[in-house]
Design an enzyme around this catalytic site. Sequence first.
Site, short mmCIF file in Angstrom:
data_model
loop_
_atom_site.label_atom_id
_atom_site.label_comp_id
_atom_site.label_asym_id
_atom_site.label_seq_id
_atom_site.Cartn_x
_atom_site.Cartn_y
_atom_site.Cartn_z
N ALA A 46 10.93 2.74 11.52
CA ALA A 46 9.86 2.02 9.94
C ALA A 46 9.97 1.15 9.42
O ALA A 46 10.98 0.79 8.94
CB ALA A 46 9.90 3.21 9.25
N ARG A 276 -5.88 1.47 5.32
CA ARG A 276 -5.58 1.20 7.20
C ARG A 276 -6.04 1.85 7.94
O ARG A 276 -6.70 1.41 8.71
CB ARG A 276 -3.84 2.47 7.09
CG ARG A 276 -3.13 2.08 8.41
CD ARG A 276 -1.91 2.64 7.72
NE ARG A 276 -0.72 1.99 7.36
CZ ARG A 276 0.06 2.12 6.50
NH1 ARG A 276 0.64 2.92 7.15
NH2 ARG A 276 1.43 1.44 5.96
C1 SIN Z 1 3.96 2.97 6.34
O1 SIN Z 1 4.10 3.68 7.28
O2 SIN Z 1 5.04 3.44 5.91
C2 SIN Z 1 4.83 1.96 6.48
C3 SIN Z 1 3.77 1.16 7.80
C4 SIN Z 1 4.00 -0.92 7.15
O3 SIN Z 1 4.93 -1.35 7.60
O4 SIN Z 1 2.45 -1.39 7.84
#
Ligand code: SIN
Length: 482
Positions: A46, A276
Amino acid sequence: MRHARLPIVVVGSGVAGLATALAAAPAPVRLLCRAHDGSGSASALAQGGIAAAMDPADDPAAHAADTLLAGAHHNDVAMVQWLTREAPGVVAWLQAQGVRFDCDADGRLQLGREGGHGAARIVHAGGDASGAALVMALRARAQAAPHVQWRGGVEVDALLLRGGCVAGVRTLDACGRQAEIEAAAVVLATGGIGALFARTSNPPGADGVGLALGLAAGAMPRDLEFVQFHPTALDVAGQCLPLVTEALRGAGARLLDAGGQRLMAGLHPLGDLAPRDVVARRVWQAQREGTRVWLDASGLAIDWAASFPTVLAACLAHGIDPRRAAMPVTPAAHFHMGGLAVDADGRTSVPGLYAVGEVACNGVHGANRLASNSLLEAVACGRRLGGVLAGLGAHRSEHAASRWIERGAGLQAEPLAALRELLWQAAGPVREASRLRDAWRVCAAMADAGWQARLAKSLLRAARLRRRSLGAHCREDHGCPV
Ligand code: SIN
């Protein structure tokens, strides 16, 4: 006769499993995971941090409002309010476990801003390496904790059902040796399903194995159709693709088409930092039109080593220097909002079986997760579940009838690769009725050959039933928002 206290079995060594195991003290915990050293979880990859209203000018209610907006108001509101109130305490608890979050020169926590957040409220550790920092700190604690017994190198391939309650697990090691463990409770903390898609930011172990096992035991699913696709994974060969964090677009990086034109121009008021799912669909559409998409961060005044060491290392490993050249990017399956339906304490619909983290669905993320809410949820819900289990009495009902619920055999390599491609094409960032139907039929025909096909069939069924677009679930036959 007095029996020794049965252990709580926790399956999975990502952040959710580790937090649960630690918080269950002093109850004995048996922590089971596939890798010998507990590596390989999606948590460790992550790049986002922990979202928490830490700034005096910020407020958990504002964090909650952003979470609900991202989730298309499909969220469980009480869960969202609880999680966002817990968040500052989660950061403090992690610091007490040894996590060193990034601070400014005066020693104050640095608060970053990410897509969908109306305030700067993301704490990071090691720049874009927050997940790895959390896993390292919690794993060290769990390995040193006297109540936790660690067992790596095993898969859980069956659940013991006794008198209608889950009462144990059967493990399988790499040599094919089986072992049975009786348990006071079983916690699935096995992560998500990204590895069932041809393109994913998840590690190979995020293949839905725990979800498949829970469903086989009769646990109710929830919101299986909601899968988040990250717009910018590095477009290189392979299935598990390095993520290029959204924070890089926050720092000024821009998406470009093959002709060098801005990809997001005129599409959304937030441009490259649009939600997103919007960006993922735009990149997907450009790829459909035969255009390769690039993320250009060259020439930005950023301290790559301090802020983006993970992205830099991944790019360099693939012969790309992001300080000088644009990076090729692609959408990739990133996070599963759906999973085994659980209540606020992590209980599934099957007594004795609990789920936490990405394999579980308590409704907090709704139809689309807000950036940096996943590690937060894993820690907060893991601690809450561990606290519940700490007080659990072990009731051994030796006289009730027992049976094993098997996950069943997995697909061979070739049909598995075909299934991943099928899911990517039919249940990827853009979906449509006839593709979903055809894919469902293929999975139905393969269902006896492997558990992955049965799981994919359940996901496709949920995606077919939700005819309207909502959050990350885009049905182009019923109109996708930009
Ligand atoms: C996330 O999935 O919360 C973070 C992903 C990212 O850093 O783009």
